[in-house]
Design an enzyme around this catalytic site. Structure first.
Site, mmCIF file in Angstrom:
data_model
loop_
_atom_site.group_PDB
_atom_site.id
_atom_site.type_symbol
_atom_site.label_atom_id
_atom_site.label_comp_id
_atom_site.label_asym_id
_atom_site.label_seq_id
_atom_site.Cartn_x
_atom_site.Cartn_y
_atom_site.Cartn_z
ATOM 1 C CG LEU A 27 1.086 -0.245 5.253
ATOM 2 C CD1 LEU A 27 0.175 0.978 5.149
ATOM 3 C CD2 LEU A 27 0.317 -1.438 5.773
ATOM 4 C CB ALA A 68 8.500 -0.618 -1.488
ATOM 5 N N GLY A 109 7.922 3.152 -6.776
ATOM 6 C CA GLY A 109 8.972 3.894 -7.447
ATOM 7 C C GLY A 109 9.409 5.137 -6.706
ATOM 8 C CG MET A 110 7.527 8.463 -6.718
ATOM 9 S SD MET A 110 6.246 9.708 -6.772
ATOM 10 C CE MET A 110 6.975 10.961 -5.722
ATOM 11 C CB VAL A 149 3.537 2.836 1.947
ATOM 12 C CG1 VAL A 149 2.313 3.373 2.688
ATOM 13 C CG2 VAL A 149 3.663 3.508 0.583
ATOM 14 C CG ASP A 209 1.102 6.403 -11.464
ATOM 15 O OD1 ASP A 209 0.915 5.717 -12.497
ATOM 16 O OD2 ASP A 209 1.867 6.059 -10.547
#
Length: 515
Positions: free
Chosen positions: A25, A27, A29-30, A33, A141
């Site tokens: 689905l 991508a 910084g962490m 998905v 965020d």
């Protein structure tokens, strides 16, 4: 126009926590998905964190704490966390999949949103933040990429996750957590975040939704930080009514900003009498139409299953429908089709699968319940009653469909509105239409919004969620029928039945509060 789904690459996992991954689905910084599905067929978004975070003990500790809190968040305008594992080699969490674009993608592809849509967006996001803050979480965020636009309103995602990365060995020395253009002054200075931090971000993403630009511009992060701390926001393109609330949200000092509830009420006053019941009623036309790209039906089966189905289809051509019908015939003792039913029509799906589809999609949840409990033999049973509504007994050769009159409760407006919504949706239960069940869910959401008592609101919203679950199952059954997938058809039939069982339980709670 970007596609919502990306095929899995060689470096993508195929399974996480027992969930088979079907597509990527996105991508960030962490981590990445992925799209996955529950055993009952509900779509999930599974976020898998990056290996460097996984190696940090402090990250895992905070991730565990934030996920525990996030799983308690129950808000209409949030994507609930349904599963997670902070101890896996690569920690992950799964949330309900939201079939719609992010606010960032929507504005990038379709331009700024109309004023009425922006106010509806603000009201929904503010309500989502209220649910998040009530569980002791701060988003930290909030940005356009973390707001998804669904048919029945916006959803806030990734709440609390940024805090898991804050102050780890990866970020404690030189990296600020958050997206630069949407950070509040106190975040930039390294001070503690509070609900007012999310309010600042809400004001900024409102400007983005209305104008396509952020309030303090783009560019070099350090220059942007200087403008956020020292300069006034650029609001020249904002409508005056919108500018009033945005200016207060973007106050430099946290104590000078309004509360989330005040922002929500301001936005609701400007959309009073309107709802987000249908995509076309709150999203502009081109954006509403684009929601079709976010359906997951084509991913409900694995590639191997598709290959097997293709082989079966070829076999049917070679062997003929008579031989295939014999192959698909259920074992002795299975469900017998109704008299007069054309077996040649049923052979494509198998007798049992076809009957399941008829029960789920054509005659509704009461008969679904009867069918399941009687081992596939439909039988008459007493109708189930909720306040102001009696589930119709489906007509047969000897009986007539009947319903009880609406009995409006005057104690709480949410009760009266919910009773009216249920009573006016008799056809919903009789036909099990995915669209009408979705409309019922939206109408019940509006009733929950109108409730003055929080317990009543919670009970009505539970019925809305049950209706939405049945809608998803009915839609899945249609798709499975069209694809000729008897296995998925049975899965959706069971999910539909389970959803109706849950409706009955939640209706008892509603009844006890609203009678």
């Amino acid at each position: 126009m970007a596609d919502r789904f990306t095929p899995l690459g060689d470096d993508d996992p195929r399974s996480v926590g027992g969930y088979d991954l079907r597509a990527r689905l996105g991508a960030g910084g962490m981590g990445r998905v992925y799209l996955a599905f529950t055993p009952g067929g509900r779509a999930l978004a599974v976020k898998v964190v990056r290996p460097d975070y996984a190696e940090d003990d402090e990250f895992r500790r905070r991730f565990r704490k934030e996920i525990d809190a996030a799983q308690r968040v129950q808000g209409l305008y949030t994507a609930p966390v349904v599963d997670a594992d902070s101890e896996a080699p690569l920690p992950w969490l799964a949330t309900a999949y939201v079939p719609g674009p992010s606010l960032h993608q929507a504005v990038s592809e379709h331009g700024p949103l109309p004023l009425t849509t922006v106010f509806r967006l603000v009201a929904g996001v503010a309500e989502g933040l209220t649910a998040i803050h009530a569980c002791g979480l701060i988003h930290r965020d909030l940005k356009p990429a973390n707001i998804l636009l669904a048919e029945d309103g916006p959803r806030v995602i990734d709440f609390g996750i940024a805090h898991a990365a804050d102050a780890t060995t990866l970020t404690s020395t030189h990296v600020r957590i958050g997206t630069p253009a949407f950070m509040a002054p106190e975040q930039i200075r390294g001070h503690s975040a509070s609900p007012a931090t999310d309010v600042f971000a809400l004001g900024n993403l409102t400007v983005f939704a209305a104008t396509g630009r952020t309030a303090f511009g783009e560019g070099n992060p350090e220059a942007m930080f200087f403008r956020i701390i020292n300069e006034e926001p650029e609001l020249g393109r904002c409508d005056p009514e919108l500018r009033t609330v945005v200016e207060s949200c973007l106050a430099k000092e946290p104590g000078e900003r309004p509360s989330v509830s005040e922002v929500m009420e301001y936005a609701r006053e400007r959309i009073q009498g309107e709802t987000m019941s249908l995509a076309g009623s709150w999203l502009p036309g081109s954006l509403a139409t684009s929601l079709a790209r976010y359906g997951t039906a084509k991913y409900t089966k694995t590639g191997e299953t598709r290959k097997e189905e293709a082989r079966d289809k070829e076999a049917r051509k070679d062997e003929g429908t008579t031989q295939k019908a014999a192959k698909d015939k259920p074992p002795t003792g299975g469900t017998t089709p109704p008299s007069g039913q054309d077996n040649s029509v049923l052979s494509g799906l198998g007798c049992l699968a076809a009957l399941i589809f008829i029960v789920v999609v054509a005659i509704g949840p009461q008969k679904v319940l009867d069918w399941v409990k009687s081992d596939g033999k439909p039988s008459a049973s007493p109708s189930y009653s909720a306040p102001g509504y009696t589930l119709p007994t489906h007509a047969t050769a000897d009986t007539d469909t009947s319903t009880a009159p609406v009995e409006e409760n005057t104690t709480d407006p949410g009760c009266a509105q919910a009773s009216q919504a249920i009573s006016s949706n008799n056809e919903t239960f009789d036909q099990a239409s995915a669209a009408s069940l979705s409309a019922l869910a939206s109408n019940l959401d509006s009733a929950a919004d109108a409730a003055q008592d929080s317990t009543v609101a919670s009970a009505v919203r539970a019925l809305a969620n049950d209706s939405r679950s049945m809608s998803d199952s009915a839609a899945g059954a249609y798709s499975a029928r069209d694809d000729g997938d008897s296995t998925q058809l049975k899965t959706y039939q069971q999910a539909f039945s389970d959803g109706f069982d849950q409706w009955k339980q939640d209706a008892e709670t509603y009844k006890s509060l609203c009678e």
